[in-house]
Scaffold this motif. Structure first.
Motif, short mmCIF file in Angstrom:
data_model
loop_
_atom_site.label_atom_id
_atom_site.label_comp_id
_atom_site.label_asym_id
_atom_site.label_seq_id
_atom_site.Cartn_x
_atom_site.Cartn_y
_atom_site.Cartn_z
N ARG A 75 40.70 -27.91 27.31
CA ARG A 75 39.41 -28.58 27.09
C ARG A 75 39.49 -29.98 27.68
O ARG A 75 40.33 -30.80 27.29
N LEU A 76 38.59 -30.25 28.64
CA LEU A 76 38.54 -31.57 29.29
C LEU A 76 37.09 -31.97 29.46
O LEU A 76 36.25 -31.14 29.85
N GLU A 77 36.83 -33.24 29.19
CA GLU A 77 35.46 -33.80 29.31
C GLU A 77 34.45 -32.93 28.57
O GLU A 77 33.33 -32.68 29.04
N LYS A 134 35.10 -35.30 36.41
CA LYS A 134 34.75 -36.59 37.02
C LYS A 134 35.79 -37.66 36.74
O LYS A 134 36.02 -38.54 37.55
N LEU A 135 36.39 -37.61 35.56
CA LEU A 135 37.26 -38.72 35.15
C LEU A 135 38.65 -38.61 35.75
O LEU A 135 39.20 -37.51 35.89
N THR A 136 39.21 -39.78 36.06
CA THR A 136 40.55 -39.86 36.65
C THR A 136 41.58 -39.14 35.79
O THR A 136 42.38 -38.36 36.29
N GLY A 137 41.53 -39.39 34.50
CA GLY A 137 42.49 -38.77 33.58
C GLY A 137 42.42 -37.27 33.61
O GLY A 137 43.44 -36.57 33.56
N SER A 138 41.23 -36.72 33.71
CA SER A 138 41.05 -35.26 33.77
C SER A 138 41.65 -34.69 35.04
O SER A 138 42.29 -33.63 35.01
N LEU A 139 41.46 -35.38 36.16
CA LEU A 139 42.02 -34.91 37.44
C LEU A 139 43.54 -34.93 37.39
O LEU A 139 44.20 -33.99 37.85
#
Lengths: 219, 98
Positions: A20-22, A60-65
């Motif tokens: 689960r991300l964003e 979209k978020l850096t941490g998610s990538l």
């Protein structure tokens, strides 16, 4: 339905994971061998997410990538040590051998009773593998059918002689099949089990083989 | 010190997606998520300087007021944690194999 997609993805990629991300469920796969080579020269974080994410999600978020890239790398079971590679190869080989054994055992238990009714599936299930192989050998002798098909050549204890060559002739082989099926039926009528190959002394001809099998079976 | 206007906040939001405000020691700090390039740059600096990266992260993410070159440790630590949170570094839940 997502379950159908998961099945399709697993068929194609072998392994599918979910995280689960964003606020969204992201389904992803391990990297392929080609992709692992590519990221030696390309920036992984800019490329890996697009390769590995299976469902329609754009992070979209850096941490998610960063996270999805590192999770995908973990799932890819990257080997950094030659010893690890050797261990993994052995483990995979053992897993395949186990699976072949299990499939073989299941095949025997399901199919053998229909062609060689001396044992029930439950009786076969309670045998050890050596015992099961002996039963397969008896069934092959009794029915004249090759139950385990293999291209491997196994050296036989009995050297080729005129007598065994006789059995190899097509008309003799057909006669043997018919006769052994009849013999098997006769033995079944008396509730007798066919002897093993090891118990039969080198027969001089077909009649001799049948005579020995009957004697050993107590018919 | 000039105040941050609503228009300025809207401009920042259009550019960076998200803008947050954190009050520390009586000062309102406005900050945004850091980009992938900024994060990778910070990692390189951390390797070279053998630092924790909090100062670099805070300096990259804070929009207003401009941070000094050597902000206090507490300010840098608090801001960097909040910036990493909105940049997606907060752990949701571990991955699961299906």
């Amino acid at each position: 339905m997502i379950e159908n997609d998961i099945t399709k993805w697993k068929t194609k990629w072998g392994k599918v994971l979910k995280v689960r991300l964003e606020g969204a469920d992201v389904y992803y796969r391990p990297l392929t061998a080609g992709e692992l080579i590519k990221i030696q020269t390309l920036d992984p974080y800019s490329n890996v997410p697009a390769w590995v994410i299976l469902n329609d999600v754009k992070l979209k978020l850096t941490g998610s990538l960063i996270k999805i890239t590192e999770y995908a790398l973990q799932a890819s079971e990257i080997i950094t040590d030659v010893d690890d590679l050797r261990i993994k190869a052995i483990q995979n080989r053992e897993a395949v051998e186990k699976s072949i054994q299990v499939n073989f055992i299941n095949g025997i238990i399901v199919n053998l009773p229909s062609i060689y009714p001396c044992y029930t599936p439950d009786e076969l299930r309670n045998m050890t593998l050596p015992q099961l192989l002996k039963v397969v050998a008896m069934a092959e002798v009794a029915t004249g059918r090759e139950l385990i098909k293999t291209s491997a050549t196994i050296p036989t204890a009995m050297p080729e002689t005129r007598e065994t060559n006789k059995f190899a002739k097509p008309n003799e082989a057909e006669a043997m099949e018919t006769a052994t099926i009849a013999l098997k039926n006769e033995m079944a009528k008396y509730g007798k089990k066919a002897p093993t190959l090891a118990e039969v002394k080198k027969p001089s001809n077909l009649s001799d083989l049948h005579r020995q099998m009957k004697e050993l079976s107590g018919i | 010190m000039s105040e941050v206007t609503k228009e300025q906040i809207e401009q920042w939001k259009a550019k960076y997606g998200k803008v947050m405000k954190l009050s520390l020691s009586g000062i309102d700090y406005y900050y945004r998520p850091i980009t992938l390039d900024e994060y990778l740059n910070i990692q390189k600096i951390m390797e070279v300087n053998q630092s924790g990266g909090q100062v670099e992260t805070a300096q990259a993410g804070v929009l207003f007021p401009k941070l000094p070159e050597n902000p206090s440790a507490g300010i840098a630590l608090n801001l960097s944690e909040e910036i990493l949170k909105i940049s997606g570094f907060l752990q949701d839940s571990p991955p699961v194999e299906l």
